[in-house]
Design an enzyme around this catalytic site. Structure first.
Site, PDB file in Angstrom:
ATOM      1  N   HIS A  12      -2.441  -6.568   0.042  1.00  0.00           N
ATOM      2  CA  HIS A  12      -1.681  -5.568   0.813  1.00  0.00           C
ATOM      3  C   HIS A  12      -2.658  -4.740   1.638  1.00  0.00           C
ATOM      4  O   HIS A  12      -3.199  -3.731   1.186  1.00  0.00           O
ATOM      5  CB  HIS A  12      -0.888  -4.675  -0.146  1.00  0.00           C
ATOM      6  CG  HIS A  12       0.081  -3.754   0.529  1.00  0.00           C
ATOM      7  ND1 HIS A  12       1.451  -3.913   0.410  1.00  0.00           N
ATOM      8  CD2 HIS A  12      -0.096  -2.665   1.316  1.00  0.00           C
ATOM      9  CE1 HIS A  12       2.063  -2.952   1.100  1.00  0.00           C
ATOM     10  NE2 HIS A  12       1.132  -2.183   1.653  1.00  0.00           N
ATOM     11  N   HIS A  14      -3.106  -3.395   5.791  1.00  0.00           N
ATOM     12  CA  HIS A  14      -2.624  -3.320   7.173  1.00  0.00           C
ATOM     13  C   HIS A  14      -3.811  -3.450   8.119  1.00  0.00           C
ATOM     14  O   HIS A  14      -4.787  -2.704   8.007  1.00  0.00           O
ATOM     15  CB  HIS A  14      -1.900  -1.991   7.411  1.00  0.00           C
ATOM     16  CG  HIS A  14      -0.639  -1.862   6.630  1.00  0.00           C
ATOM     17  ND1 HIS A  14       0.591  -2.250   7.136  1.00  0.00           N
ATOM     18  CD2 HIS A  14      -0.403  -1.405   5.374  1.00  0.00           C
ATOM     19  CE1 HIS A  14       1.524  -2.020   6.227  1.00  0.00           C
ATOM     20  NE2 HIS A  14       0.949  -1.513   5.141  1.00  0.00           N
ATOM     21  N   HIS A 192       7.972  -3.746   2.267  1.00  0.00           N
ATOM     22  CA  HIS A 192       7.693  -2.458   1.646  1.00  0.00           C
ATOM     23  C   HIS A 192       8.984  -1.901   1.060  1.00  0.00           C
ATOM     24  O   HIS A 192      10.011  -1.836   1.741  1.00  0.00           O
ATOM     25  CB  HIS A 192       7.156  -1.471   2.679  1.00  0.00           C
ATOM     26  CG  HIS A 192       5.745  -1.713   3.089  1.00  0.00           C
ATOM     27  ND1 HIS A 192       5.289  -2.931   3.540  1.00  0.00           N
ATOM     28  CD2 HIS A 192       4.676  -0.873   3.128  1.00  0.00           C
ATOM     29  CE1 HIS A 192       4.007  -2.832   3.845  1.00  0.00           C
ATOM     30  NE2 HIS A 192       3.602  -1.596   3.602  1.00  0.00           N
ATOM     31  N   GLU A 195       8.467   2.837  -2.460  1.00  0.00           N
ATOM     32  CA  GLU A 195       7.383   3.792  -2.241  1.00  0.00           C
ATOM     33  C   GLU A 195       8.038   5.158  -2.050  1.00  0.00           C
ATOM     34  O   GLU A 195       8.113   5.950  -2.972  1.00  0.00           O
ATOM     35  CB  GLU A 195       6.551   3.380  -1.025  1.00  0.00           C
ATOM     36  CG  GLU A 195       5.329   4.256  -0.782  1.00  0.00           C
ATOM     37  CD  GLU A 195       4.576   3.873   0.490  1.00  0.00           C
ATOM     38  OE1 GLU A 195       3.446   4.349   0.654  1.00  0.00           O
ATOM     39  OE2 GLU A 195       5.130   3.125   1.333  1.00  0.00           O
TER      40      GLU A 195
END
Length: 328
Positions: A12, A14, A192, A195
């Site tokens: 994970h 970005h 996602h 969260e």
């Protein structure tokens, strides 16, 4: 050997969010772009909360304007990852930042990224695979363009499709077309959830998008039935403890639910998310988890076995990465 020295798998990450601040500053200087509001006095990224973080992220990314910029960025990211012992990484690549969702432009950006990744593999022994990613707050229509880019370049380097961005915008189900298009092209799926969206967002991701992994997913700890569902379906969570602490989900590593999730049988992995934004590295994640929960070398090796099993890559690549893990 310290646990921080172990070889690591990261699922994970970005791509733009992994850009070192000094790298973005240099690009801004070269292009004569004023990004002074993006940085703190000591040179880090400046943001106050998650929504502000997203705007700073996009501002910093604005100087990445061509394939060569992304090639340079890829080299910088993989050098930093390899220095932290990462031997396999999956990075979220957004066509919105790489050609604006146009398939032809996306191919050019992707070729540059892949060429840089191949060079880094030879030089540093780290393998990169791309998970093409829609940006949730850009909306469902744009996600279809991202998914088409993913479908048109699926296979080999591009192995997955996912979604990041503001969980407060739209629903998981709004992006069903994009995920179905990617799945039809043979790509594995993640999104996602759990969260800021809470456990219900994880349920939505499972029911509406049929994903194999969940980005973050830590709020699942609030719902015992959801925990059972994750275990039964063998869905893997891409957990980013340091990110969660910095963004205020939990006050510190010791309060993070990763240990409880693991004890309950949920498959968990560890990643950095956007490491320079959240002042972390894979070494630091390992060190903090060892300190908080007493995790040993055996725990981290098991963690990497879980991550390798959940990785969106082919069997031959997994064999190569397994050998790197075994050599340590």
């Amino acid at each position: 050997m310290s646990v921080a020295d172990l070889p690591k798998i990261e699922l994970h990450l970005h791509h733009e969010g992994a850009a070192p601040p000094e790298f973005i500053k240099q690009l801004a200087h070269e292009k004569k772009v004023d990004l002074s509001k993006v940085f703190t006095a000591d040179g880090g990224y400046a943001f106050e909360n998650f929504v502000h973080f997203l705007s700073v992220y996009e501002a910093a990314s604005s100087v990445l304007t061509g394939p060569e910029d992304f090639a340079r960025l890829t080299t910088a990211i993989l050098e930093a990852s390899a220095a932290n012992g990462v031997v396999y990484s999956e990075s979220f690549l957004s066509p919105d930042f790489c050609g604006g969702g146009d398939v032809g432009a996306w191919r050019e950006y992707l070729a540059a990224i892949q060429e840089a990744a191949e060079a880094a593999e030879v030089k540093h022994g780290i393998t990169l695979r791309g998970v093409v990613t829609a940006v949730r707050h850009f909306g469902a229509e744009k996600s279809k363009a991202s998914s088409l880019c993913a479908a048109e370049t699926a296979g080999g380097f591009v192995t997955g499709f996912g979604m990041g961005g503001d969980e407060g915008q739209f629903t998981q189900g709004d992006f069903g077309y994009a995920f179905a298009q990617a799945k039809e092209a043979g790509l594995q799926l993640t999104t996602h959830a759990g969260e800021f969206g809470g456990p219900e967002s994880v349920w939505d991701a499972i029911r509406d998008l049929n994903v194999e992994r969940i980005g973050h997913g830590v709020r699942a700890i609030e719902d015992p039935e959801l925990i059972k569902e994750l275990v039964e379906r063998e869905i893997t969570l891409e957990v980013c403890p340091g990110s969660n602490v910095v963004l205020g989900l939990f006050p510190d590593f010791a309060s993070h639910p990763i240990q409880k999730l693991r004890d309950l049988g949920v498959k968990v992995t560890v990643s950095t998310d956007d490491p320079p934004f959240f002042h972390t590295t894979m070494r630091r994640e390992y060190e903090e988890l060892a300190k908080a929960f007493g995790w040993t070398e055996e725990d981290f090796r098991a963690l990497n076995v879980t991550a390798l099993d959940a990785a969106f890559c082919d069997g031959e690549t997994k064999k190569t990465v397994a050998k790197r893990l075994e050599r340590a």
